[in-house]
Design a protein around this motif. Structure first.
Motif, PDB file in Angstrom:
ATOM      1  N   ALA A   1     108.628 -25.441  22.854  1.00 43.02           N
ATOM      2  CA  ALA A   1     107.611 -25.681  23.877  1.00 43.02           C
ATOM      3  C   ALA A   1     107.898 -24.867  25.131  1.00 43.02           C
ATOM      4  CB  ALA A   1     107.586 -27.161  24.239  1.00 43.02           C
ATOM      5  N   PRO A   2     106.848 -24.348  25.764  1.00 37.69           N
ATOM      6  CA  PRO A   2     107.036 -23.690  27.052  1.00 37.69           C
ATOM      7  C   PRO A   2     107.372 -24.724  28.122  1.00 37.69           C
ATOM      8  CG  PRO A   2     104.702 -23.897  26.561  1.00 37.69           C
ATOM      9  CD  PRO A   2     105.446 -24.377  25.346  1.00 37.69           C
ATOM     10  N   ALA A   3     107.789 -24.246  29.275  1.00 37.63           N
ATOM     11  CA  ALA A   3     108.081 -25.170  30.368  1.00 37.63           C
ATOM     12  C   ALA A   3     106.836 -25.969  30.704  1.00 37.63           C
ATOM     13  CB  ALA A   3     108.545 -24.381  31.600  1.00 37.63           C
ATOM     14  N   ALA A   4     107.033 -27.260  30.936  1.00 38.90           N
ATOM     15  CA  ALA A   4     105.901 -28.143  31.207  1.00 38.90           C
ATOM     16  C   ALA A   4     105.195 -27.707  32.481  1.00 38.90           C
ATOM     17  CB  ALA A   4     106.391 -29.582  31.352  1.00 38.90           C
ATOM     18  N   ALA A   5     103.896 -27.499  32.364  1.00 41.94           N
ATOM     19  CA  ALA A   5     103.106 -27.103  33.529  1.00 41.94           C
ATOM     20  C   ALA A   5     102.588 -28.341  34.258  1.00 41.94           C
ATOM     21  CB  ALA A   5     101.925 -26.237  33.078  1.00 41.94           C
ATOM     22  N   ARG A   6     102.600 -28.264  35.570  1.00 42.72           N
ATOM     23  CA  ARG A   6     102.035 -29.358  36.327  1.00 42.72           C
ATOM     24  C   ARG A   6     100.514 -29.330  36.201  1.00 42.72           C
ATOM     25  NH1 ARG A   6     106.036 -29.014  41.574  1.00 42.72           N
ATOM     26  NH2 ARG A   6     107.713 -30.240  40.683  1.00 42.72           N
ATOM     27  N   PRO A   7      99.873 -30.494  36.324  1.00 37.27           N
ATOM     28  CA  PRO A   7      98.427 -30.538  36.132  1.00 37.27           C
ATOM     29  C   PRO A   7      97.693 -29.764  37.217  1.00 37.27           C
ATOM     30  CG  PRO A   7      99.241 -32.616  37.024  1.00 37.27           C
ATOM     31  CD  PRO A   7     100.448 -31.800  36.647  1.00 37.27           C
ATOM     32  N   VAL A   8      96.522 -29.261  36.866  1.00 32.88           N
ATOM     33  CA  VAL A   8      95.644 -28.614  37.833  1.00 32.88           C
ATOM     34  C   VAL A   8      94.623 -29.654  38.280  1.00 32.88           C
ATOM     35  CG1 VAL A   8      93.972 -26.780  38.229  1.00 32.88           C
ATOM     36  CG2 VAL A   8      95.967 -26.352  36.784  1.00 32.88           C
ATOM     37  N   PRO A   9      94.706 -30.153  39.512  1.00 33.54           N
ATOM     38  CA  PRO A   9      93.793 -31.224  39.927  1.00 33.54           C
ATOM     39  C   PRO A   9      92.368 -30.699  40.111  1.00 33.54           C
ATOM     40  CG  PRO A   9      95.167 -30.540  41.764  1.00 33.54           C
ATOM     41  CD  PRO A   9      95.674 -29.800  40.561  1.00 33.54           C
ATOM     42  N   ARG A  10      91.403 -31.467  39.663  1.00 30.87           N
ATOM     43  CA  ARG A  10      89.984 -31.160  39.837  1.00 30.87           C
ATOM     44  C   ARG A  10      89.328 -32.415  40.409  1.00 30.87           C
ATOM     45  NH1 ARG A  10      90.290 -25.661  39.037  1.00 30.87           N
ATOM     46  NH2 ARG A  10      91.169 -25.162  36.995  1.00 30.87           N
ATOM     47  N   GLN A  11      89.546 -32.667  41.693  1.00 32.58           N
ATOM     48  CA  GLN A  11      89.213 -33.963  42.276  1.00 32.58           C
ATOM     49  C   GLN A  11      87.862 -34.014  42.985  1.00 32.58           C
ATOM     50  OE1 GLN A  11      92.586 -34.978  44.823  1.00 32.58           O
ATOM     51  NE2 GLN A  11      93.423 -36.206  43.172  1.00 32.58           N
ATOM     52  N   LEU A  12      87.126 -32.930  43.008  1.00 38.00           N
ATOM     53  CA  LEU A  12      85.854 -32.953  43.738  1.00 38.00           C
ATOM     54  C   LEU A  12      84.926 -34.013  43.161  1.00 38.00           C
ATOM     55  CD1 LEU A  12      85.047 -29.150  44.144  1.00 38.00           C
ATOM     56  CD2 LEU A  12      85.978 -30.706  45.866  1.00 38.00           C
ATOM     57  N   PRO A  13      84.230 -34.763  44.008  1.00 40.08           N
ATOM     58  CA  PRO A  13      83.209 -35.689  43.486  1.00 40.08           C
ATOM     59  C   PRO A  13      82.098 -34.906  42.800  1.00 40.08           C
ATOM     60  CG  PRO A  13      83.676 -36.101  45.820  1.00 40.08           C
ATOM     61  CD  PRO A  13      84.324 -34.800  45.464  1.00 40.08           C
ATOM     62  N   ALA A  14      81.299 -35.607  41.998  1.00 36.80           N
ATOM     63  CA  ALA A  14      80.167 -34.956  41.347  1.00 36.80           C
ATOM     64  C   ALA A  14      79.241 -34.360  42.405  1.00 36.80           C
ATOM     65  CB  ALA A  14      79.407 -35.961  40.493  1.00 36.80           C
ATOM     66  N   PRO A  15      78.687 -33.172  42.149  1.00 33.15           N
ATOM     67  CA  PRO A  15      77.805 -32.564  43.152  1.00 33.15           C
ATOM     68  C   PRO A  15      76.512 -33.355  43.271  1.00 33.15           C
ATOM     69  CG  PRO A  15      77.736 -31.322  41.102  1.00 33.15           C
ATOM     70  CD  PRO A  15      78.802 -32.360  40.932  1.00 33.15           C
ATOM     71  N   PRO A  16      75.797 -33.232  44.400  1.00 33.36           N
ATOM     72  CA  PRO A  16      74.505 -33.913  44.521  1.00 33.36           C
ATOM     73  C   PRO A  16      73.586 -33.506  43.369  1.00 33.36           C
ATOM     74  CG  PRO A  16      75.155 -32.891  46.605  1.00 33.36           C
ATOM     75  CD  PRO A  16      76.121 -32.401  45.570  1.00 33.36           C
ATOM     76  N   CYS A  17      72.810 -34.476  42.843  1.00 30.43           N
ATOM     77  CA  CYS A  17      71.960 -34.166  41.685  1.00 30.43           C
ATOM     78  C   CYS A  17      70.906 -33.134  42.044  1.00 30.43           C
ATOM     79  CB  CYS A  17      71.313 -35.446  41.133  1.00 30.43           C
ATOM     80  SG  CYS A  17      70.372 -36.368  42.345  1.00 30.43           S
ATOM     81  N   SER A  18      70.544 -33.048  43.303  1.00 27.41           N
ATOM     82  CA  SER A  18      69.681 -31.957  43.762  1.00 27.41           C
ATOM     83  C   SER A  18      70.045 -31.658  45.207  1.00 27.41           C
ATOM     84  CB  SER A  18      68.199 -32.326  43.635  1.00 27.41           C
ATOM     85  OG  SER A  18      67.896 -33.455  44.409  1.00 27.41           O
ATOM     86  N   PHE A  19      69.806 -30.445  45.629  1.00 26.92           N
ATOM     87  CA  PHE A  19      70.208 -30.026  46.969  1.00 26.92           C
ATOM     88  C   PHE A  19      69.207 -28.999  47.450  1.00 26.92           C
ATOM     89  CE2 PHE A  19      72.546 -27.613  50.129  1.00 26.92           C
ATOM     90  CZ  PHE A  19      73.229 -28.599  50.829  1.00 26.92           C
ATOM     91  N   ALA A  20      68.718 -29.188  48.664  1.00 24.29           N
ATOM     92  CA  ALA A  20      67.724 -28.266  49.209  1.00 24.29           C
ATOM     93  C   ALA A  20      68.041 -27.982  50.665  1.00 24.29           C
ATOM     94  CB  ALA A  20      66.319 -28.866  49.079  1.00 24.29           C
ATOM     95  N   GLY A  21      67.619 -26.801  51.132  1.00 24.65           N
ATOM     96  CA  GLY A  21      67.825 -26.435  52.522  1.00 24.65           C
ATOM     97  C   GLY A  21      69.255 -26.016  52.793  1.00 24.65           C
ATOM     98  N   ARG A  22      69.571 -26.003  54.076  1.00 25.60           N
ATOM     99  CA  ARG A  22      70.915 -25.673  54.563  1.00 25.60           C
ATOM    100  C   ARG A  22      71.327 -24.243  54.216  1.00 25.60           C
ATOM    101  NH1 ARG A  22      70.957 -29.385  58.365  1.00 25.60           N
ATOM    102  NH2 ARG A  22      71.383 -31.527  57.667  1.00 25.60           N
ATOM    103  N   GLY A  23      70.358 -23.351  54.095  1.00 23.78           N
ATOM    104  CA  GLY A  23      70.682 -21.964  53.758  1.00 23.78           C
ATOM    105  C   GLY A  23      71.563 -21.304  54.801  1.00 23.78           C
ATOM    106  N   ARG A  24      71.271 -21.569  56.088  1.00 23.07           N
ATOM    107  CA  ARG A  24      72.083 -20.974  57.160  1.00 23.07           C
ATOM    108  C   ARG A  24      73.517 -21.459  57.096  1.00 23.07           C
ATOM    109  NH1 ARG A  24      73.986 -22.515  61.910  1.00 23.07           N
ATOM    110  NH2 ARG A  24      73.016 -24.579  61.736  1.00 23.07           N
ATOM    111  N   GLU A  25      73.691 -22.752  56.892  1.00 22.29           N
ATOM    112  CA  GLU A  25      75.042 -23.316  56.860  1.00 22.29           C
ATOM    113  C   GLU A  25      75.816 -22.830  55.642  1.00 22.29           C
ATOM    114  OE1 GLU A  25      72.302 -25.007  57.410  1.00 22.29           O
ATOM    115  OE2 GLU A  25      72.517 -25.960  59.381  1.00 22.29           O
ATOM    116  N   LEU A  26      75.142 -22.734  54.485  1.00 26.57           N
ATOM    117  CA  LEU A  26      75.823 -22.241  53.282  1.00 26.57           C
ATOM    118  C   LEU A  26      76.277 -20.797  53.477  1.00 26.57           C
ATOM    119  CD1 LEU A  26      73.505 -23.771  50.528  1.00 26.57           C
ATOM    120  CD2 LEU A  26      75.881 -24.393  50.970  1.00 26.57           C
ATOM    121  N   ALA A  27      75.420 -19.996  54.106  1.00 24.35           N
ATOM    122  CA  ALA A  27      75.793 -18.605  54.372  1.00 24.35           C
ATOM    123  C   ALA A  27      76.983 -18.536  55.329  1.00 24.35           C
ATOM    124  CB  ALA A  27      74.595 -17.851  54.957  1.00 24.35           C
ATOM    125  N   ALA A  28      76.992 -19.426  56.315  1.00 25.80           N
ATOM    126  CA  ALA A  28      78.125 -19.448  57.259  1.00 25.80           C
ATOM    127  C   ALA A  28      79.418 -19.823  56.557  1.00 25.80           C
ATOM    128  CB  ALA A  28      77.822 -20.426  58.394  1.00 25.80           C
TER     129      ALA A  28
END
Length: 903
Positions: free
Chosen positions: A245-272
């Motif tokens: 076996a290779p050396a045990a790798a530590r887990p890669v955390p993926r902790q983000l909550p589920a994204p909003p089911c829909s998202f609109a607007g905020r184009g300026r903020e996303l670009a920033a």
């Protein structure tokens, strides 16, 4: 590029942008055609797939209407053609995630060299339950078939990963899968093999026995040939089970909550955000409550997650929670260290040391860290990494000027939605046609919602559930509002809450109110059922459809802060004090009894304190094994801390006492010393009010354990002396003397440590407590050896060995280690090596990495003294590798022994 998603919410994306394909029935028609993409689906079959037995009048005409509207919204490269009494949807099959999943699985069968990668890619297509917002008999059947295909792919992938020697990376996932499928022998076999290959032979054998008993009890059968053969190989330590076996790798955390089911607007903020994601400075997104800070942060974080291959960390700091239960920086950094896979028993106790370890763990990594709902800069500073490759994104109602000044944070102020953005949000959720039909009414709804996304989302959810024209909805909204000052957006959103709340069915409204009484950061389905006193799944679904509640993890629900405050207010208005007290009583019974059962599974030999029977309507979980118990405690950790404090603050001192007793075992096992100290303080205050000496004794011991690990040894000694003063229980007094011995050892007072160990031995003997006697005899022998009386020490430890019970593996390993130390200092180095080797074998079987390394260092010392420098170097090298992997300061001791010195 067109992408169809069926393995989760039904969605259509064109060049990455979601296309609105209409309401649920219309999406169901699209799903029915996509499952058979490029094949004719007769109209009668479509009707059956969409309605089942509840076929409405003129259903065929309705299908034709849905198809017509789908043709208008689908991109030009996708066609729905009518022919021979049915319809064909023409598209690239691989643009449909369901068909791409099947294609990748088939490729894995014929391309063995790429099979692991192909199966992993196939499984990543799953975003949740297939067609999760749709429900017809046909869809239920397809969903069940797909889940079975997914499980088969998971198990095939697991076999391949195990064959490659990457068992450590699978352990956590296999534990969860085995808890969900306790009778699946293939899952059990994979978990047992992974445990065995991870050096946890005892756990592997115990898991086999648990599966065997369960199969016999529930199915009346024995394990199949494959599982029995695996068991035989383990008993004989067959080399066939081992891999390079290779050396045990530590887990890669993926902790983000589920994204909003829909998202609109905020184009300026996303670009920033895109422009400033350099990783050199934190980003602070600030704005008023309900303005959509978390939605923006989570949406953007998912969009850029691939740029951070080492993972994503998330914590809700609850800076403005109506309950006042703000997440402490130490609690957050400790949770991050757990997520990064560090051994909990080796994590230092102080916040400063933990923050240093956190920064070290992130060195040279590229990670995204989302710190949600921060109260102030002081809450943030210990959570900031030192690595320039890590990006920190903070949301807060405050601008956090201190963080901007001291750490050069980029400020991004989030304002209310503009009229155009609010219109886009409603179009995204309701469809353009519905708003175009009544533009003035749509503008009135937008004005009523005051530019707050949370208000618009709630109104849109209510509108989507009806077929009424918008003017009727606006009139209903207008009529349901309390008087308010139109310039006060906070009052506007409260009025929207009121309107949506009053639209709920009575039982759902009652559940909404009672959920406001829950003290924790989130709540499980089982806990909600106890709070309510009846099953709640349909009611939770109603609340989530109305966007009054969010299912942020599978089976776990959370309020927005504003909605929690509103729910609590409604409970005080509409539910009597007796009803509220009964509900919180059921809730506390749920947690106390589930925690009690979980603790008994974590530590079967622990002396039991039995709580009173739960009241009617409370339904504690029936946990069955160690893995389930540990998983439950881990999921409910922060909830339980809040519940202990809530119980003590609301006249439920017996609940606080019993919950503290149950929770202490988990907190000690995972090294949450600060939490244990907090629980101990609450438990002590409750015990004092109850005038319960036994409970006071226990609480002082909790505080002593925490103080010892936090290096407050004088304070620990004081608590233990008080525990002795109030306890009339001989076994409890013996345990206190054992802990006093350890504190004295830490203070270098070996004679006092021996005295306390001898007192513990006498008390255990008087009570007939065999396990306690064995442990105390080993402690007596250890302190006799530290004082130089090796002959007496040898006698004591050999007696301890004779008293040990077969299942007391920790006791066996510790006693053999003591005997090794004694023989080494008596000059009998060959005997010492034999004892250390036996201790080492047991610690390895338990998967206890730190004590394995500690014994290896002792073993190396004995090898060197016996003249075998090569074996000494081998032992020290292995110890160094383990301690470096743990990030433990004792690594320096092993490293020093390996330095080239004359021998």
């Amino acid at each position: 590029m067109v992408e169809f998603g069926l393995l989760g919410d039904v969605e259509v994306r064109v060049d990455g942008q979601v296309v609105d394909v209409g309401h649920a029935r219309q999406r169901c028609v699209l799903t029915a055609l996509l499952v058979d993409v490029n094949r004719l689906v007769p109209v009668d079959v479509l009707v059956d797939r969409v309605w089942g037995e509840q076929v409405p009048y003129r259903a065929r005409n309705a299908v034709a209407g849905y198809v017509s509207r789908l043709r208008q919204v689908l991109p030009s490269g996708v066609r729905i053609t009518g022919r021979q009494g049915g319809y064909v949807l023409t598209a690239d099959p691989l643009s449909v995630d369901l068909h791409r999943f099947g294609h990748l699985v088939e490729r894995a069968r014929v391309e063995p060299d790429q099979a692991t990668a192909l199966l992993s890619e196939a499984l990543r297509l799953w975003r949740g339950e297939p067609f999760s917002t749709l429900d017809t008999p046909w869809l239920v059947g397809v969903r069940s078939s797909l889940e079975a295909r997914r499980l088969a792919a998971v198990l095939d992938r697991n076999d391949l990963v195990l064959d490659q020697g990457r068992h450590a990376s699978l352990l956590a996932e296999l534990e969860e899968l085995a808890a969900l499928l306790p009778l699946d022998e293939r899952v059990a076999g994979q978990l047992i093999l992974a445990l065995y290959r991870s050096g946890r032979q005892a756990d592997a054998l115990l898991r086999y026995e648990q599966v065997r008993v369960r199969l016999a009890d529930e199915l009346g059968t024995d394990p199949g040939p494959a599982l029995r053969l695996l068991h035989k190989h383990m008993l004989t330590a067959d080399a066939a089970l081992t891999v390079s076996a290779p050396a045990a790798a530590r887990p890669v955390p993926r902790q983000l909550p589920a994204p909003p089911c829909s998202f609109a607007g905020r184009g300026r903020e996303l670009a920033a955000l895109d422009a400033i994601m350099d990783g050199r400075h934190p980003i602070v997104v600030s704005g008023t409550a309900g303005v959509g800070k978390t939605a923006l942060a989570v949406h953007w974080a998912h969009r850029v997650a691939s740029s951070f291959p080492d993972g994503q960390l998330y914590v809700n700091l609850r800076g403005f929670d109506p309950s006042g239960a703000v997440t402490a920086p130490g609690e957050a950094v400790r949770a991050f260290l757990d997520a990064l896979g560090l051994d909990p028993q080796r994590i230092p106790a102080s916040l400063d040391a933990q923050a240093c370890l956190f920064r070290s763990a992130l060195a040279d990594k590229r990670m995204l860290i989302l710190l949600d709902n921060a109260r102030d800069a002081d809450q943030i500073r210990p959570l900031l990494p030192g690595s320039p490759g890590c990006l920190v994104l903070v949301t807060s109602r405050n601008r956090l000027a201190g963080l901007v000044a001291t750490h050069g944070a980029y400020p991004l102020a989030l304002d209310l939605l503009s009229t155009g953005e609010a219109h886009d949000l409603l179009v995204d959720r309701l469809g353009l046609d519905r708003l175009r039909a009544e533009p003035d009414v749509a503008d009135e709804i937008i004005k009523r919602c005051a530019g707050l996304p949370i208000a618009l989302t709630i109104v849109a959810a209510r509108v989507a559930c009806t077929t009424f024209p918008l003017r009727a909805i606006a009139a209903e909204l207008r009529g349901g509002l309390d008087p308010f000052d139109g310039g006060d957006s906070a009052t506007d959103v409260r009025a929207v809450f009121s309107w949506s709340y009053h639209a709920l069915a009575p039982q759902a409204a009652r559940l909404f109110r009672l959920l406001g009484l829950h003290p924790g950061p989130d709540i499980s389905v089982a806990a909600a059922a106890s709070l309510f006193g009846e099953p709640v799944r349909p009611l939770l679904s109603e609340l989530t459809r109305a966007h009054l509640l969010t299912e942020h993890q599978h089976g776990r629900y959370v309020f927005h802060d504003l909605l929690r405050a509103y729910a609590t207010e409604q409970a005080s208005l509409h539910d009597s004090a007796e009803e509220r007290i009964a509900a919180t009583g059921r809730l506390h019974d749920h947690y106390v009894h589930t925690a009690h059962a979980a603790t008994r599974l974590l530590s079967p030999t622990r002396d039991v304190i039995t709580p009173p029977s739960p009241r009617a309507g409370a339904h504690p979980l029936q946990l069955t094994d160690f893995a389930q118990a540990l998983a439950w405690f881990t999921a409910e950790h922060h909830v339980l801390l809040a519940v202990v404090e809530h119980a003590a603050a609301n006249g439920l001192d017996p609940h606080a006492r019993h919950l503290a007793w149950a929770l202490a075992e988990f907190l000690e096992r995972r090294g949450h010393w600060t939490d244990l100290a907090a629980v101990g303080q609450v438990a002590l205050a409750a015990a004092m009010r109850l005038a319960d000496p036994l409970a006071q004794s226990h609480a002082h011991r909790y505080l002593a354990r925490a103080s010892t690990q936090l290096d407050a040894l004088d304070e620990a000694h004081t608590h233990l002396q008080r525990s002795l003063d109030v306890s009339g229980d001989p076994v409890g007094q013996a345990l206190t003397h054992r802990e006093l011995a350890y504190v004295c050892e830490r203070q270098g007072q070996h004679a006092q440590a021996l005295h306390h160990s001898s007192q513990a031995l006498d008390l255990y003997a008087a009570a007939g407590h065999r396990r306690g006697q064995a442990g105390s005899l080993n402690a007596v022998g250890w302190y006799q050896a530290l004082l130089g009386d090796f002959e007496k020490a040898l006698t004591s430890c050999e007696k301890a060995l004779g008293l040990l019970e077969p299942d007391d593996l920790d006791g066996q390993a510790s006693t053999w280690d003591s005997l090794g130390y004694i023989h080494h200092h008596r000059g009998d180095h060959r005997e010492a090596i034999g004892c250390y080797q036996r201790s080492l074998d047991v610690f390895r079987s338990l998967g206890d990495h730190y004590w394995t390394a500690d014994v290896l260092i002792h073993l190396g010392d004995s090898h060197l003294t016996a003249g075998d420098a090569v074996s000494a170097d081998v032992a020290w090298q292995e110890a160094l590798g383990i301690l470096e992997e743990l990030g433990h300061p004792h690594a320096d001791a092993a490293r020093a022994r390996l330095s080239p010195v004359p021998r």
